[in-house]
Write a protein that holds these residues in place. Structure first.
Motif, PDB file in Angstrom:
ATOM      1  N   ILE A 168       0.819  -1.227   0.000  1.00 22.90           N
ATOM      2  CA  ILE A 168       0.000   0.000   0.000  1.00 22.90           C
ATOM      3  C   ILE A 168       0.854   1.280   0.000  1.00 22.90           C
ATOM      4  O   ILE A 168       0.647   2.153  -0.837  1.00 22.90           O
ATOM      5  N   PRO A 169       1.858   1.403   0.893  1.00 22.46           N
ATOM      6  CA  PRO A 169       2.623   2.652   0.886  1.00 22.46           C
ATOM      7  C   PRO A 169       3.409   2.883  -0.407  1.00 22.46           C
ATOM      8  O   PRO A 169       3.733   4.019  -0.734  1.00 22.46           O
ATOM      9  N   ILE A 188       2.279   1.899  -3.494  1.00 24.98           N
ATOM     10  CA  ILE A 188       1.324   2.215  -4.559  1.00 24.98           C
ATOM     11  C   ILE A 188       0.642   3.558  -4.311  1.00 24.98           C
ATOM     12  O   ILE A 188       0.463   4.352  -5.223  1.00 24.98           O
ATOM     13  N   ASN A 189       0.259   3.801  -3.057  1.00 23.85           N
ATOM     14  CA  ASN A 189      -0.476   5.020  -2.723  1.00 23.85           C
ATOM     15  C   ASN A 189       0.332   6.265  -3.071  1.00 23.85           C
ATOM     16  O   ASN A 189       1.549   6.262  -2.936  1.00 23.85           O
ATOM     17  N   PRO A 190      -0.334   7.345  -3.512  1.00 23.25           N
ATOM     18  CA  PRO A 190       0.392   8.598  -3.686  1.00 23.25           C
ATOM     19  C   PRO A 190       1.040   8.991  -2.356  1.00 23.25           C
ATOM     20  O   PRO A 190       0.430   8.827  -1.302  1.00 23.25           O
ATOM     21  N   GLU A 191       2.286   9.484  -2.439  1.00 23.16           N
ATOM     22  CA  GLU A 191       3.020   9.833  -1.223  1.00 23.16           C
ATOM     23  C   GLU A 191       2.239  10.788  -0.339  1.00 23.16           C
ATOM     24  O   GLU A 191       2.262  10.678   0.887  1.00 23.16           O
TER      25      GLU A 191
END
Lengths: 279, 269
Positions: B100-101, B103-106
């Motif tokens: 998740i961290p 792939i997710n936008p920063e």
């Protein structure tokens, strides 16, 4: 006895991941749940859908972000594809050096890379003072959409080149020779053989450029000068800026996550197998 | 290589490197101007090293990067071993959460952690600072360690570990004597990757740091907000030289390693 040690062993093996599982729950799952919670409550904690509805007020910013990120992604793909192809066809010794040259700018902090373009594009910047030597009036380049797209392309181009290069490296040389023997010229080989085989690289390159591009707030702030607000700016303003409103900020973040999720699902559809390219 | 290919790569590298070289050239410029080169000077470097804020934030950055990458490497390696022993479904679930961290936008990771820290800061009486930064950095570092160690575990022959235990090693000893040497390349690259990401991170740090715990990228950001600050040019030049040195050394070591391996293969034949 034997049975006993076996169960003991597997218990130990399960426990070894426990600290990180707890970590993931506390620092990945719970924070995201809090984003969802804040998005759907008022400042007093009462359930509401107003925040999500309010996101629609900023539809123009969403459209602009998607549009600029899409343009930047396409430009990256167009520049990176031939570059990756050329890289994958050079000799092995030259390849490692060239690859290093592609990756090197990535390790310069991206704030510095973006700052460099401020120096170049500014009204008193390098290009304009060069033009000034010939008596040409300065052109406004900084604080435009073009500058923002340029900043995105410059910062994220290596993220497109690397996955493309990785899949092209894997293409068997004999396949290309076979295409040649069967009468394909260079261009036809590229379109008929290399292109279809490099789809996994294209899709992961697109995600790796589009996701950071659509959510940036630095590039738009430094090169767009606050006149070209993007989704990232909008979120940042709700949490650290003047218009403090974590509930609205969370709602915008939630919508951004949905957009990213849609993009990734679409990209996954194009991937033939489970041949994912991760950096 | 054909001429046109060479030209294409030359233009690409010109695009990638021209801005960096502009910064380097102006770091030696006497005047504050971004355009006129009026004379050669080392002044900006002297000013840079005398700038307390920059030096403190550099110290903060290094401290956080070292602690976060060490903790992440241990935590991530343990997690990867545990995950690899799981059945397919739970393992897939774990890997999805782990990713998740990445792939997710920063910015979403940043604000989500900020919400968490704000919630607990009020209740547990702590402030945003080195502690929150460290927790945030470990959170985005561990996934890279797991991703680097997992493939090495999969390549490993599972029977070696069992054999070591059958030969009298306890599980801990068997791990250090047999498993760890096998997966070491993955552990090492996971460590280096998380160290590099921690050094470089701006977005997540921006949302999780306090006013007294600025990291170097945050200081750089506030410097770029000011109109003219030629110290940035000097700082960029130093960072560029460090990065080039590290990459060249790494490249040379890899080449030597490859040569050695090739020779070994030849000898075996």
């Amino acid at each position: 006895m034997n049975e006993n040690t076996h169960t003991h062993r597997s218990l130990l093996q399960k426990l070894i991941a426990a600290p990180y599982i707890v970590w993931m729950i506390v620092f990945i799952i719970v924070p995201l749940a809090m984003v969802a919670y804040f998005a759907m409550t008022t400042a007093d904690g009462v359930f509401t859908l107003e925040n999500i509805k309010d996101v629609w007020q900023y539809a123009n910013i969403f459209v602009r972000s998607i549009w600029l990120a899409a343009i930047a992604t396409v430009i990256c793909l167009v520049i990176a594809y031939p570059a990756a192809y050329i890289l994958s066809r050079t000799s092995a010794s030259a390849q490692s050096t060239l690859l290093m040259l592609v990756m090197l700018p990535m390790w310069m902090n991206f704030l510095l890379r973006t700052y460099a373009w401020m120096t170049i594009l500014g009204n008193n910047g390098l290009i304009n003072s060069f033009l000034g030597l010939f008596g040409i009036d300065s052109i406004k380049m900084l604080n435009t959409q073009g500058a923002v797209v340029l900043g995105m392309v410059y910062n994220y181009l290596p993220y497109m080149i690397l996955p493309l290069y990785t899949v092209m490296m894997k293409i068997d040389k004999s396949v290309l020779e076979a295409a040649h023997d069967l009468g394909c010229n260079g261009a036809k080989t590229l379109f008929k053989v290399v292109m279809p085989l490099s789809i996994p690289g294209i899709t992961s390159g697109i995600t790796m450029v589009f996701v950071p591009a659509i959510s940036t707030f630095i590039i738009s702030r430094m090169l767009g000068g606050g006149s070209q607000l993007l989704i990232g700016d909008l979120i940042e303003m709700q949490f650290l800026g003047n218009s403090y409103n974590p509930n609205l900020g969370s709602a915008i973040s939630l919508v951004l996550m949905v957009i990213v999720l849609i993009i990734m699902t679409v990209m996954n559809q194009f991937d033939a197998g489970d041949d994912k390219v991760l950096m | 290589m054909k001429k046109i290919s060479k030209l294409y790569l030359a233009l690409l590298f010109l695009f990638l490197y021209a801005p960096i070289f502009v910064l380097i050239v102006y770091s030696f410029n006497e005047s504050k101007s971004k355009t006129v080169f009026s004379g050669f000077t080392f002044d900006w470097y002297i000013k840079l090293f005398n700038n307390e804020l920059i030096m403190t934030s550099l110290g903060n950055t290094l401290l956080i990067a070292i602690v976060a990458s060490v903790v992440s490497t241990i935590l991530g390696t343990m997690a990867a071993i545990g995950f690899s022993k799981m059945r397919k479904l739970p393992r897939a679930l774990m890997m999805n959460v782990n990713n998740i961290p990445i792939i997710n936008p920063e910015i979403v990771t940043g604000v989500s952690l900020m919400l968490l820290f704000v919630f607990f800061a009020a209740r547990m009486n702590f402030e945003f600072g080195m502690g929150t930064l460290l927790l945030a950095h470990i959170t985005f570092d561990v996934p890279y360690v797991v991703l680097n160690v997992m493939p090495k575990l999969r390549q490993m022959n599972p029977h070696i570990y069992e054999a070591a235990q059958d030969l009298g090693c306890n599980p801990v000893k068997a791990f250090f004597k047999v498993v760890l040497p096998e997966i070491m390349p993955g552990v090492l690259s996971g460590f280096l990757m998380s160290f590099a990401y921690s050094l470089d991170d701006f977005v997540i740090s921006y949302f999780t740091s306090g006013s007294n715990s600025q990291t170097l990228p945050i200081t750089i950001y506030s410097m770029t907000r000011r109109k003219v600050s030629p110290e940035i040019n000097a700082l960029s030049t130093i960072i560029f030289i460090v990065v080039v040195t590290v990459l060249v050394v790494k490249n040379i070591l890899e080449k030597r390693d490859m040569k050695k391996r090739n020779e070994e293969i030849l000898v075996e034949r």
